[in-house]
Design a protein around this motif. Structure first.
Motif, short mmCIF file in Angstrom:
data_model
loop_
_atom_site.label_atom_id
_atom_site.label_comp_id
_atom_site.label_asym_id
_atom_site.label_seq_id
_atom_site.Cartn_x
_atom_site.Cartn_y
_atom_site.Cartn_z
N GLY A 1 0.71 -1.24 -0.04
CA GLY A 1 -0.02 -0.03 -0.19
C GLY A 1 0.61 1.37 0.03
O GLY A 1 0.25 2.33 -0.30
N PHE A 2 2.07 1.32 0.30
CA PHE A 2 3.09 2.42 0.51
C PHE A 2 3.58 2.93 -0.73
O PHE A 2 4.22 4.01 -0.93
CB PHE A 2 3.90 2.29 1.68
CG PHE A 2 2.85 2.06 2.90
CD1 PHE A 2 2.32 3.37 3.40
CD2 PHE A 2 3.01 1.13 3.46
CE1 PHE A 2 1.68 3.34 4.54
CE2 PHE A 2 2.20 0.99 4.84
CZ PHE A 2 1.67 2.22 5.33
N ASP A 3 3.86 1.89 -1.71
CA ASP A 3 4.67 2.12 -2.88
C ASP A 3 3.76 1.68 -4.22
O ASP A 3 4.26 1.09 -4.92
CB ASP A 3 6.03 1.51 -3.08
CG ASP A 3 5.94 -0.02 -2.47
OD1 ASP A 3 5.03 -0.36 -2.19
OD2 ASP A 3 7.01 -0.46 -2.44
N VAL B 1 12.70 14.49 9.68
CA VAL B 1 11.37 13.63 9.77
C VAL B 1 11.48 12.52 10.24
O VAL B 1 12.19 11.60 9.74
CB VAL B 1 10.44 13.59 8.42
CG1 VAL B 1 9.34 13.21 8.35
CG2 VAL B 1 10.34 15.12 8.02
N PHE B 2 10.70 12.06 11.19
CA PHE B 2 10.86 10.69 12.01
C PHE B 2 9.85 9.92 11.53
O PHE B 2 8.59 10.18 11.49
CB PHE B 2 10.85 10.82 13.49
CG PHE B 2 11.00 9.69 14.37
CD1 PHE B 2 11.94 8.73 13.94
CD2 PHE B 2 9.98 9.04 15.26
CE1 PHE B 2 12.06 7.62 14.72
CE2 PHE B 2 9.89 7.96 15.71
CZ PHE B 2 10.69 7.15 15.81
N ALA C 1 9.89 19.39 3.99
CA ALA C 1 10.57 18.09 4.86
C ALA C 1 9.62 16.92 4.88
O ALA C 1 9.97 15.73 4.44
CB ALA C 1 11.04 18.55 6.05
N LEU C 2 8.45 16.88 5.07
CA LEU C 2 7.48 16.27 4.96
C LEU C 2 7.04 15.53 3.58
O LEU C 2 7.07 14.61 3.32
CB LEU C 2 5.95 16.57 5.49
CG LEU C 2 6.02 16.50 7.23
CD1 LEU C 2 4.44 17.25 7.52
CD2 LEU C 2 5.94 15.21 7.70
N GLU D 1 7.63 11.47 -0.60
CA GLU D 1 8.21 11.19 -1.79
C GLU D 1 9.32 9.70 -1.67
O GLU D 1 8.93 8.92 -2.47
CB GLU D 1 9.11 12.26 -2.68
CG GLU D 1 8.10 13.39 -3.32
CD GLU D 1 9.06 14.23 -3.89
OE1 GLU D 1 8.45 14.97 -4.90
OE2 GLU D 1 9.99 14.50 -3.55
N GLU D 2 10.05 9.86 -0.66
CA GLU D 2 11.09 8.81 -0.55
C GLU D 2 10.39 7.59 -0.12
O GLU D 2 10.93 6.36 -0.59
CB GLU D 2 11.98 9.44 0.53
CG GLU D 2 12.95 8.20 0.93
CD GLU D 2 13.77 8.65 2.39
OE1 GLU D 2 13.91 7.73 3.26
OE2 GLU D 2 13.94 9.86 2.48
#
Length: 320
Positions: free
Chosen positions: A6-8, A159-160, A222-223, A228-229
């Protein structure tokens, strides 16, 4: 459902709330940018009468483009891609240029949940929103937050990323938060989403606490970069980078007029540079951290200080 999916490229839901979870308006700033870039439309909303105290979060009167004044009520809504009928109705509106479009895996199915933190019935509120996410076939949820921290405005804002889902941590290399203490609505939604089978990741940007009263476009950047990463999306920044430079220059000007503030920022810069230095060892980092706490008069464990490391809920300043 694959708990790490679900995240990529999957059907993804981004979540951001105004209030306690949103230092410098960074989380909602990032979410609103995506809503605008993707032209998302409201597909579901909560009844504000059930969850909000209007003396705490007051309705606002606004004047629309048509000149008519309307009352906007606090609430939360799920935004998603326009249906074919809605898209046809908006066909007369000029499309954004290709350089302003969000692209990448899952961009066409991205959903955003945006709202104000409720005053009551948090369990029911979270359950209703998770049900809406399930109805929209969401496969992964990213919760955006921003916390006040001992972060120098002159350096990249960190960003953690954390997750309570073991498969997600293993696949994406994010950490498990060790924070214990008061929580915001994001943590409640994340807990209920995981229980319902939707894997979650929390992203928290660090916002310099000494400029907490102003929106922080640098934290928004930053978010977006971390998002994107994590997802492989490409998100146009528009004027955001110029706004971040203006914001940083404004803080520089304030510091130039305040010797104590300037000295404090220099301390933060030295501590941050020591941690970021390629040659920095774990022992060197710990020593620099302890020196920093001693300068502030706090204990070596940092319990009474602000620089306690990443957590998944915002730091709140101590009363003076």
């Amino acid at each position: 459902m694959n708990q790490a999916a679900g995240f990529d490229g999957g059907r993804l839901l981004l979540v951001a709330f105004e209030g306690w979870n949103d230092a410098g308006e960074a989380a909602t700033g990032a979410a609103k940018l995506l809503v605008d870039r993707l032209s998302l439309v409201e597909i579901a909303a909560v009844d504000p009468e059930l969850y909000f105290d209007y003396q705490f979060t007051r309705p606002m009167v606004v004047q629309g483009d048509d000149g008519v004044r309307r009352i906007e009520w606090p609430g939360a809504s799920l935004r998603g891609p326009a249906t074919s009928t809605e898209a046809d109705a908006a066909a007369s509106v000029p499309e954004s240029g290709d350089d302003e479009r969000v692209t990448g895996p899952g961009a066409d199915t991205l959903h955003v949940l945006l709202g104000a933190e409720p005053a009551r019935s948090w369990k029911s509120f979270a359950a209703e929103l998770v049900d809406q996410a399930l109805a929209a076939d969401v496969e992964g949820m990213i919760l955006l937050g921003a916390m006040l921290a001992d972060a120098p405005h002159t350096r990249p804002l960190s960003v953690f990323a954390s997750s309570e889902n073991r498969e997600v941590r293993d696949r994406y290399g994010v950490e498990r938060s060790t924070y214990e203490g008061p929580v915001g609505i994001l943590s409640v939604i994340a807990d209920q989403a995981e229980r319902a089978g939707i894997p979650t990741i929390s992203l928290w940007a660090s916002v310099p606490h000494y400029v907490h009263n102003a929106p922080s476009p640098k934290a928004v950047l930053a978010l977006l970069g971390k998002l994107e990463e994590l997802t492989g999306l490409s998100i146009p920044r528009g004027t955001l980078e110029d706004e971040a430079k203006t914001w940083e220059a404004g803080v520089d000007a304030l510091a130039a007029e305040d010797e104590d503030m300037a000295g404090y920022i220099e301390q933060l810069e030295r501590a941050r540079d020591a941690v970021d230095a390629p040659e920095a060892s774990g022992e060197a980092i710990a020593q620099e951290f302890e020196r920093y706490l001693r300068r502030r008069g706090d204990g070596p464990d940092g319990r009474d200080g602000r620089a306690e490391g990443p957590r998944d809920e915002p730091w709140r300043p101590r009363e003076s």
